[in-house]
Design a protein around this motif. Structure first.
Motif, PDB file in Angstrom:
ATOM      1  N   GLN A 129       0.840  -1.204   0.000  1.00 33.18           N
ATOM      2  CA  GLN A 129       0.000   0.000   0.000  1.00 33.18           C
ATOM      3  C   GLN A 129       0.875   1.255   0.000  1.00 33.18           C
ATOM      4  O   GLN A 129       0.645   2.182  -0.757  1.00 33.18           O
ATOM      5  CB  GLN A 129      -0.909  -0.016   1.233  1.00 33.18           C
ATOM      6  N   MET A 130       1.899   1.267   0.829  1.00 30.24           N
ATOM      7  CA  MET A 130       2.766   2.442   0.934  1.00 30.24           C
ATOM      8  C   MET A 130       3.696   2.578  -0.269  1.00 30.24           C
ATOM      9  O   MET A 130       4.101   3.682  -0.615  1.00 30.24           O
ATOM     10  CB  MET A 130       3.590   2.403   2.227  1.00 30.24           C
ATOM     11  N   ASP A 131       4.001   1.467  -0.939  1.00 31.68           N
ATOM     12  CA  ASP A 131       4.825   1.520  -2.141  1.00 31.68           C
ATOM     13  C   ASP A 131       4.080   2.131  -3.317  1.00 31.68           C
ATOM     14  O   ASP A 131       4.691   2.521  -4.305  1.00 31.68           O
ATOM     15  CB  ASP A 131       5.320   0.114  -2.525  1.00 31.68           C
ATOM     16  N   SER A 132       2.749   2.213  -3.220  1.00 30.11           N
ATOM     17  CA  SER A 132       1.973   2.779  -4.323  1.00 30.11           C
ATOM     18  C   SER A 132       1.666   4.254  -4.082  1.00 30.11           C
ATOM     19  O   SER A 132       0.643   4.764  -4.522  1.00 30.11           O
ATOM     20  CB  SER A 132       0.679   1.977  -4.532  1.00 30.11           C
ATOM     21  N   GLU A 133       2.576   4.942  -3.394  1.00 29.09           N
ATOM     22  CA  GLU A 133       2.424   6.379  -3.153  1.00 29.09           C
ATOM     23  C   GLU A 133       2.262   7.094  -4.488  1.00 29.09           C
ATOM     24  O   GLU A 133       2.944   6.773  -5.462  1.00 29.09           O
ATOM     25  CB  GLU A 133       3.645   6.920  -2.419  1.00 29.09           C
ATOM     26  N   PRO A 134       1.350   8.065  -4.547  1.00 32.22           N
ATOM     27  CA  PRO A 134       1.147   8.792  -5.804  1.00 32.22           C
ATOM     28  C   PRO A 134       2.455   9.394  -6.305  1.00 32.22           C
ATOM     29  O   PRO A 134       3.299   9.828  -5.512  1.00 32.22           O
ATOM     30  CB  PRO A 134       0.171   9.905  -5.422  1.00 32.22           C
ATOM     31  N   GLU A 135       2.588   9.405  -7.630  1.00 34.70           N
ATOM     32  CA  GLU A 135       3.801   9.930  -8.238  1.00 34.70           C
ATOM     33  C   GLU A 135       4.053  11.375  -7.813  1.00 34.70           C
ATOM     34  O   GLU A 135       5.165  11.783  -7.561  1.00 34.70           O
ATOM     35  CB  GLU A 135       3.697   9.830  -9.763  1.00 34.70           C
ATOM     36  N   ASN A 136       2.976  12.141  -7.732  1.00 28.99           N
ATOM     37  CA  ASN A 136       3.130  13.524  -7.318  1.00 28.99           C
ATOM     38  C   ASN A 136       2.283  13.760  -6.070  1.00 28.99           C
ATOM     39  O   ASN A 136       1.123  14.148  -6.148  1.00 28.99           O
ATOM     40  CB  ASN A 136       2.743  14.484  -8.437  1.00 28.99           C
ATOM     41  N   PHE A 137       2.889  13.515  -4.927  1.00 23.52           N
ATOM     42  CA  PHE A 137       2.197  13.656  -3.647  1.00 23.52           C
ATOM     43  C   PHE A 137       1.739  15.094  -3.420  1.00 23.52           C
ATOM     44  O   PHE A 137       0.702  15.343  -2.822  1.00 23.52           O
ATOM     45  CB  PHE A 137       3.108  13.173  -2.523  1.00 23.52           C
ATOM     46  N   ALA A 138       2.489  16.060  -3.932  1.00 20.26           N
ATOM     47  CA  ALA A 138       2.113  17.470  -3.784  1.00 20.26           C
ATOM     48  C   ALA A 138       0.779  17.755  -4.469  1.00 20.26           C
ATOM     49  O   ALA A 138      -0.048  18.506  -3.945  1.00 20.26           O
ATOM     50  CB  ALA A 138       3.209  18.377  -4.340  1.00 20.26           C
ATOM     51  N   ASN A 139       0.545  17.160  -5.641  1.00 22.97           N
ATOM     52  CA  ASN A 139      -0.734  17.346  -6.326  1.00 22.97           C
ATOM     53  C   ASN A 139      -1.886  16.754  -5.523  1.00 22.97           C
ATOM     54  O   ASN A 139      -2.961  17.345  -5.440  1.00 22.97           O
ATOM     55  CB  ASN A 139      -0.707  16.717  -7.725  1.00 22.97           C
ATOM     56  N   LEU A 140      -1.673  15.574  -4.932  1.00 21.96           N
ATOM     57  CA  LEU A 140      -2.694  14.964  -4.098  1.00 21.96           C
ATOM     58  C   LEU A 140      -2.989  15.845  -2.883  1.00 21.96           C
ATOM     59  O   LEU A 140      -4.147  16.067  -2.531  1.00 21.96           O
ATOM     60  CB  LEU A 140      -2.268  13.561  -3.647  1.00 21.96           C
ATOM     61  N   ALA A 141      -1.954  16.375  -2.271  1.00 17.52           N
ATOM     62  CA  ALA A 141      -2.138  17.263  -1.115  1.00 17.52           C
ATOM     63  C   ALA A 141      -2.965  18.482  -1.499  1.00 17.52           C
ATOM     64  O   ALA A 141      -3.875  18.889  -0.767  1.00 17.52           O
ATOM     65  CB  ALA A 141      -0.783  17.687  -0.557  1.00 17.52           C
ATOM     66  N   GLU A 142      -2.664  19.063  -2.653  1.00 15.76           N
ATOM     67  CA  GLU A 142      -3.432  20.228  -3.111  1.00 15.76           C
ATOM     68  C   GLU A 142      -4.883  19.863  -3.354  1.00 15.76           C
ATOM     69  O   GLU A 142      -5.801  20.588  -2.961  1.00 15.76           O
ATOM     70  CB  GLU A 142      -2.807  20.793  -4.385  1.00 15.76           C
ATOM     71  N   GLU A 143      -5.110  18.713  -3.982  1.00 12.75           N
ATOM     72  CA  GLU A 143      -6.471  18.270  -4.296  1.00 12.75           C
ATOM     73  C   GLU A 143      -7.288  18.023  -3.020  1.00 12.75           C
ATOM     74  O   GLU A 143      -8.435  18.441  -2.919  1.00 12.75           O
ATOM     75  CB  GLU A 143      -6.402  16.990  -5.124  1.00 12.75           C
ATOM     76  N   VAL A 144      -6.686  17.372  -2.049  1.00 13.62           N
ATOM     77  CA  VAL A 144      -7.401  16.998  -0.836  1.00 13.62           C
ATOM     78  C   VAL A 144      -7.459  18.146   0.176  1.00 13.62           C
ATOM     79  O   VAL A 144      -8.487  18.382   0.792  1.00 13.62           O
ATOM     80  CB  VAL A 144      -6.751  15.746  -0.187  1.00 13.62           C
ATOM     81  N   MET A 145      -6.363  18.848   0.343  1.00 10.53           N
ATOM     82  CA  MET A 145      -6.251  19.832   1.418  1.00 10.53           C
ATOM     83  C   MET A 145      -6.306  21.287   0.948  1.00 10.53           C
ATOM     84  O   MET A 145      -6.413  22.185   1.776  1.00 10.53           O
ATOM     85  CB  MET A 145      -4.925  19.624   2.175  1.00 10.53           C
ATOM     86  N   GLY A 146      -6.222  21.524  -0.344  1.00 10.92           N
ATOM     87  CA  GLY A 146      -6.094  22.878  -0.870  1.00 10.92           C
ATOM     88  C   GLY A 146      -7.184  23.846  -0.475  1.00 10.92           C
ATOM     89  O   GLY A 146      -6.933  25.027  -0.301  1.00 10.92           O
ATOM     90  N   GLY A 147      -8.397  23.375  -0.291  1.00 13.60           N
ATOM     91  CA  GLY A 147      -9.510  24.269   0.027  1.00 13.60           C
ATOM     92  C   GLY A 147      -9.626  24.642   1.483  1.00 13.60           C
ATOM     93  O   GLY A 147     -10.480  25.444   1.849  1.00 13.60           O
ATOM     94  N   LEU A 148      -8.767  24.117   2.327  1.00 14.78           N
ATOM     95  CA  LEU A 148      -8.889  24.394   3.758  1.00 14.78           C
ATOM     96  C   LEU A 148      -8.377  25.765   4.163  1.00 14.78           C
ATOM     97  O   LEU A 148      -8.735  26.278   5.208  1.00 14.78           O
ATOM     98  CB  LEU A 148      -8.150  23.323   4.581  1.00 14.78           C
TER      99      LEU A 148
END
Length: 154
Positions: A129-148
């Motif tokens: 599960q942890m080996d399948s970290e998204p290629e661009n974790f920063a993009n995921l962070a923006e998508e999930v957390m960006g609106g906070l």
């Protein structure tokens, strides 16, 4: 509400008992008095809650409209296999065999703290599960957390 911190590697004995690591046990002062609850996670893993946290979840479930079929199905599947855990005199918990089989958990276990809960994973499944970290974790962070509109932690 408790927020747990850490990742712990553990071993199950032949009976399915696991010693709670000292670093995690310190974060669970009420566990001996109130107990813990374990149930199925959304992926193939298990989740441990404090009794207090589990009661909050059950209160939320009780507010749902049980006249709706999808709601009843969700409650059934979410609570399926939920079991009370208690620490024995040696500080171990006995994980239910049916839940271990559901999650495919062998002897090597990872306890991964996730805010108000502790995920219980088979070591190999967790590593995958942890080996399948998204290629661009920063993009995921923006998508999930960006609106906070929170401070910049990165």
């Amino acid at each position: 509400m408790s927020h747990f911190l850490g990742e712990f590697e553990c071993k199950l004995d032949a009976k399915g008992r696991m010693m709670i690591p000292t670093g995690l046990k310190r974060q669970l002062p009420e566990a001996e008095a109130e107990g813990l609850v374990i149930n199925r996670g959304f992926e193939k893993h298990l989740v441990i809650y404090t009794r207090k946290e589990w009661n909050l979840i059950i209160e939320d479930l009780a507010k749902l409209n049980q006249y709706e079929k999808r709601t009843r199905e969700f409650i059934r599947y979410f609570t399926r296999g939920a079991t009370e855990l208690s620490l024995d005199a040696s500080g171990r918990i006995l994980l239910p065999k049916a839940l271990l089989e559901y999650a495919g958990i062998g002897n090597d276990v990872v306890l991964a703290c996730q805010l108000n809960k502790i995920e219980v994973w088979d070591q190999k499944a967790y590593d995958a599960q942890m080996d399948s970290e998204p290629e661009n974790f920063a993009n995921l962070a923006e998508e999930v957390m960006g609106g906070l509109g929170r401070r910049n932690d990165g």
